[in-house]
Design an enzyme around this catalytic site. Structure first.
Site, PDB file in Angstrom:
ATOM      1  N   LYS A  76       0.859  -1.186   0.000  1.00 36.98           N
ATOM      2  CA  LYS A  76       0.000   0.000   0.000  1.00 36.98           C
ATOM      3  C   LYS A  76       0.895   1.236   0.000  1.00 36.98           C
ATOM      4  CE  LYS A  76      -3.959   1.917   2.599  1.00 36.98           C
ATOM      5  NZ  LYS A  76      -4.810   1.772   3.797  1.00 36.98           N
ATOM      6  N   SER A 151      -9.738   1.900   2.999  1.00 36.24           N
ATOM      7  CA  SER A 151      -8.841   2.695   2.186  1.00 36.24           C
ATOM      8  C   SER A 151      -7.846   1.861   1.384  1.00 36.24           C
ATOM      9  CB  SER A 151      -8.060   3.664   3.076  1.00 36.24           C
ATOM     10  OG  SER A 151      -7.201   2.941   3.940  1.00 36.24           O
ATOM     11  N   SER A 175      -9.996  -0.576   7.051  1.00 37.79           N
ATOM     12  CA  SER A 175      -9.372  -0.359   5.745  1.00 37.79           C
ATOM     13  C   SER A 175      -8.687  -1.574   5.138  1.00 37.79           C
ATOM     14  CB  SER A 175      -8.362   0.792   5.823  1.00 37.79           C
ATOM     15  OG  SER A 175      -9.048   2.020   5.873  1.00 37.79           O
TER      16      SER A 175
END
Lengths: 483, 95, 484
Positions: A76, A151, A175
């Protein structure tokens, strides 16, 4: 090759079926060919990946390879990676090349992993749809008109679209689990403090936790073996032994006590999702588990508590983005204040600004007790509710999200309705508990996640439970049409 | 709880965020809605409950007082918008 | 109207740890800009703080030295504001639960006014960097080497009633922290900085007047002058019918004026909250008691011992014990020469004069305690006179060397050979008929004073090397013989 799990790829590398370089090239080719549909990567690190793959092949030749050597993964884009842009999907850090590796990234490097690239996300991890990314939304491989969740939406989409065998994510309010559910993959948010946060660009320090996102619980276990552990650089990291999470995967579930919180099965929940979750629970009963209804009475309060604590901490954590030492600085500032206001005003997107403002307001003198302090008190009550239930049952099972993936743009102008989608995931972050999302069916062709919640440091148990479910079902093997 | 324009302007100033004049009504409405959502918690009695700042109620660990960092100025300043003579440059600071 | 001055001090003391409070970067003073600012100090995204055990230990030492309650649980909070020398956009500090609770110190001014000053609390926090305002094309340069240096901020109650008391209090804190070895005490380098809260009220009035805060004063002399200046300003203002504004003011030592800091007028809201990246610091009695065991002799105890053991006056003992490096130096001189009073006179006299003139800390004195002790020994054994010793000291200061080497090289050894002195005395008397006549004509009890002339002549003739005691005796004997 692309439908293989990490465990299977590892076996292939060990047996010499393919080299890490072959593997890496194939995945890089696939990303190049396919990612325009999903926008799951912000940066693809071809050069680094091939260099790491070469080093991995050398390790195999030298006989020094470990369990993770040569396996490609994606990170990420809020994890600092030395020499590689770390943007947090924000204009603010569009030009930021991190001068250092975060602890988790360094551990994967040390383990011989290959980094394919950095995945898309909601800006600074604030959002549940990936729509707040400066680089445009990642798309759900099951329906590219829909959101992949957030997210860690890029990580979810990349794994679901087979653009990475696995990826890392971070979970501040859901997330990891929510995009895992919406993309039909397996994700684990470990106990707060289990994985070092050093090098993760902070959103809300007391809630943030890093975890794996992959196709299977077994792959999550392989990754957690690398990621977990004490880090002297993170004061909130826990100095506690890390078990080998793969060795307990096959323990039988006879006698497992499952709690179903009644507050999670209300009108808020899509009945079709509820059905899938109940079907999944029935699978466990077949394996000898017992099920009882339990109560987490403050579930609804997790939303207000979270939407005070997270923005409050974020408002302070994001103050360092001031255009002085790194990141975006506005053109021709006329004075210091102008530099601050325009750099931040132009560098941050709408949702980030909104949350900074909420957090700033909540911490103001005169509101502190009514907001921040009150939220922290409620946080303790929520934790106590969990503790009580977890004395009676081994794991709690629930839906991960109330609905399957919604359409891009559907909730854009209504932050409150977006926040309500987090109702089942937020409370774990408030309590610091570990939780997993495991695919448990499709509703109208869209994946649905089963959430498995355990006590602090019960990751091995959660992985065991999820793995047994995946031995009995094949929801985790489903792929979106055309993939 | 509902905010007005001057609240939004004050918060934006405290947070050093430039907000377009035309966006202020939307911010005002959105922030007010969020605060209304948050206000649900005011009904809960929390008297006597200790706030939970860290989910594990852990205590601070101490670091030995030995130098572990070396001079990395060049690498660390590569990302800086403006640097001269090893200093970060900013618009004039007035005291 | 008679006015009463009310003063409270906030003193920032830089702890002399090797590394920063939350990072492993060095705290050494004077490095090239930003070479001691690591990723954590620069607040790079993703970096996190870890607390320095030595900063904790030093803060606890301070608390014990000022008779304070030690916070067994202390909490770091974030004070949020934007400033270019503050990389994170917040200062990590303590507010509701500081490491050091209420305590007190006793002070005494040069005039002998004694007072107990209560401490409200003392807390740990991180220092900021520095903004350099030289002209970089109209911009300021930021050096973050100092960012993250551990500070203890010591907050007094408004217990002082004059600028002299404020200075005495600051000196006492300086003496304590340097004695503890937790601060180098170098005020010129900013190791100790003072904010003075000053107000005035009509004598006898219960409630306080409006106070102003004088920021960042870095010498004891400026504390006195800044407060005196500010008090005069406030009284003038009130007597002219004005009112004092609560504000932060800056003291300008060149103009001897205070002026309002306009940039600070912008009302801030610091939005304090517990730092979620740091956890509560919890210590127990055994930790505290172990530190108590390591405490050195504190200034008050040392002063009492100097009076008792070295038979010094209250004043001398107070001055010498007031700065630990000076007290250490003094004791080393005593050890070397064995004369407590002579050592006191020289440390507070000639040495202090040279240190002052050259703006040098006693720790950097070019004349060591052993060198000075050696010199004083030569006074004691009559090798040289006090006046010659001053010349030797001057050489020692500029060129180095031991007393014996200098005396030898310069031939300064005192003439004690009475035969040689008698010969010189005879010459002087033979060439001073007028003065001899006056001496003979004078009343016997006034003759003693008239010896000065002859003494001067003898010293002139011997280059000051004649033993003054011997000269006096011989002169008296020979002149009085002429009178019979």
């Amino acid at each position: 090759m692309f439908d293989k799990t990490l465990a299977e790829l590892a076996a292939g590398l060990r047996s010499g079926e393919f080299t890490s370089t072959e593997l890496t090239k194939a995945w890089l080719e696939r990303i190049k060919a396919e990612d325009s549909k999903y926008n799951s990567y912000i940066t693809v690190t071809e050069e680094e990946a091939l260099a790491q793959a070469k080093a991995a092949d050398e390790a195999f030749a030298a006989g020094t390879a470990g369990p993770f050597t040569g396996l490609p993964i994606a990170h990420k884009d809020l994890f600092c990676t030395q020499g590689v842009r770390t943007s947090c999907a924000s204009k603010m850090l569009d030009n930021f090349i991190s001068p250092y590796d975060g602890t988790m990234v360094a551990k994967f490097k040390q383990a011989g992993a290959v980094m394919l690239g950095k995945t898309n996300m909601d800006e600074f991890a604030m959002g549940g749809s990936n729509e707040s990314s400066y680089y445009g939304p990642a798309r759900n491989p099951w329906d590219t008109d829909r959101v992949p969740g957030g997210s860690s939406g890029g990580s979810g989409a990349a794994v679901a679209a087979r653009l990475a065998p696995a990826a890392t994510g971070s979970d501040t309010g859901g997330s990891i689990r929510q995009p895992a559910a919406l993309c039909g993959i397996t994700g684990l948010k470990p106990t707060y403090g289990r994985v070092s946060r050093y090098g993760m660009v902070a959103f809300a320090s007391s809630l943030d936790q890093i975890g794996p996102m992959a196709h299977t619980a077994e792959d999550c276990a392989l990754m957690l073996n690398v990621m977990a552990g004490f880090d002297p650089m993170d004061s909130t990291s826990v100095d506690r032994e890390v078990p080998d999470y793969t060795v307990t995967l096959n323990e039988p579930l006879t006698g497992l006590k499952i709690g179903l919180p009644k507050e999670y099965f209300t009108d808020t929940l899509d009945p079709q999702v509820a059905k899938k979750v109940r079907n999944a629970v029935a699978e466990f009963e077949k394996m000898g588990a017992t099920v009882k209804e339990v109560s987490l009475p403050r579930t609804e309060l997790s939303i207000p508590a979270y939407y005070i604590i997270a923005p409050a901490e974020a408002s302070s954590n994001l103050s360092r983005f001031d255009g002085v030492r790194y990141g975006y600085r506005c053109e021709d500032p006329k004075d210091l204040e102008d530099m601050y206001k325009r750099s931040r005003g132009e560098g941050f997107g709408e949702e980030v600004k909104r949350r900074i403002m909420v957090g700033t307001y909540a911490l103001c003198a005169g509101y502190y007790d009514a907001y921040y302090n009150k939220a922290q008190q409620i946080r303790r009550l929520i934790q106590q509710d969990f503790a009580k239930v977890l004395e009676e049952v081994d794991v709690i099972m629930a839906p991960t999200t109330p609905h399957p993936a919604f359409k891009l743009g559907e909730k854009n102008n209504d932050p409150v309705s977006m926040y309500m989608e987090d109702i089942y995931t937020l409370s774990l972050n408030l309590a610091g508990l570990p939780g997993m999302s495991v695919p448990c069916g499709l509703v109208n062709g869209l994946p649905v996640g089963l959430q498995i919640i355990g006590d602090h440091f019960a990751e091995a148990k959660l992985l065991n439970v999820a793995h047994q479910f995946q031995q009995a079902t094949d929801w985790h093997k489903q792929a979106p049409a055309g993939i | 709880m509902s905010l007005d324009r001057s609240d939004v302007e004050r918060i934006a100033h405290l947070a050093r965020l430039q907000i377009d004049e035309s966006d202020i009504p939307a911010y005002t409405e959105n922030l007010s809605n969020i605060l209304n959502l948050i206000d649900q918690m005011q009904q809960t009695d929390t008297s006597g409950v200790a706030p939970l700042a860290n989910p594990l109620d852990a205590v601070q660990r101490l670091r030995a007082d030995t130098v572990t960092e070396t001079n990395q100025r060049e690498a660390l300043q590569k990302a800086a918008p403006a640097v001269e003579d090893g200093l970060f440059l900013v618009p004039k600071v007035i005291e | 109207m008679e006015w009463e001055v009310v003063i409270g001090l906030e003193i920032h003391v830089q702890l002399s740890t090797t590394t920063k409070i939350f990072s492993g970067a060095s705290t050494a003073f004077g490095a090239e800009p930003n070479t001691q600012a690591c990723a954590v100090d620069l607040a790079l995204p993703g970096t996190l703080p870890v607390f320095n055990e030595n900063a904790l230990r030093m803060a606890v030492m301070f608390g014990l030295a000022v008779n304070a309650e030690i916070g067994k649980r202390s909490v770091f909070e974030r004070k949020n504001y934007f400033y270019p020398d503050l990389p994170k956009g917040y200062q990590t500090t303590q507010l509701a639960e500081p490491i050091v609770g209420p305590g007190f110190v006793d002070i005494e001014t040069e005039e002998g006014v004694q007072r107990r000053v209560r401490l409200h609390h003392a807390h740990l926090e991180e220092d900021a960097g520095k903004s350099l305002h030289e002209d970089f094309h109209g911009m300021s340069g930021i050096d973050l080497n100092r960012a993250g240096t551990p500070l203890v901020e010591i907050v007094s109650e408004p217990d002082m009633r004059s600028s002299k008391e404020a200075a005495a209090y600051a000196r006492k804190i300086h003496a304590i922290v340097t004695t503890l070895g937790i601060c180098d005490g170098n005020m010129a380098e900013g190791s100790m900085r003072c904010d003075c809260n000053v107000s005035v009220r009509p004598k006898g009035q219960e409630e306080y007047g409006t106070r102003t805060e004088l920021k960042n004063i870095n010498s004891f002399r400026f504390i006195e002058r800044a407060i005196d200046t500010e008090v005069a300003r406030q009284i003038d203002l009130i007597e002219d019918g004005g009112t004092v504004l609560q504000e932060t003011r800056l003291y300008d030592p060149d103009k001897n004026q205070t002026r309002s800091m306009r940039s600070k007028e912008d009302a801030n809201d610091y939005r304090y909250f517990p730092c979620p990246d740091l956890l509560p610091v919890v210590i127990d009695d055994s930790y505290i008691e172990a530190i108590r065991e390591t405490l050195p002799e504190l200034p008050d105890a040392r002063r009492a011992r100097f009076i008792e053991e070295y038979k010094l006056s209250d004043y001398d003992a107070g001055v010498l014990s007031g700065y630990s490096a000076q007290a250490d130096y003094y004791e080393a001189v005593v050890k070397a020469c064995g004369d407590t009073k002579l050592a006191a006179n020289w440390v507070m006299g000639e040495l202090a004069k040279y240190l002052n003139q050259n703006d040098t800390d006693i720790k950097q004195s070019p004349v060591s305690a052993d060198q000075l002790g050696g010199l004083l020994e030569r006074i004691k054994d009559d090798t040289i006179s006090g006046n010659i010793a001053k010349k030797v000291f001057e050489t020692m200061w500029t060129d180095g060397g031991s007393a014996d080497e200098i005396i030898e090289a310069k031939g300064l050894k005192q003439v004690t050979d009475t035969g040689a002195i008698e010969k010189i005395v005879d010459d002087v008397i033979a060439n001073a008929d007028k003065q001899v006549e006056q001496y003979k004509a004078a009343e016997p009890e006034k003759r003693g004073k008239m010896l000065g002339f002859f003494m001067g002549q003898v010293m002139k003739a011997t280059g000051g090397k004649a033993n003054p005691g011997a000269v006096t005796g011989i002169l008296k004997k020979k002149l009085d013989a002429l009178c019979d």
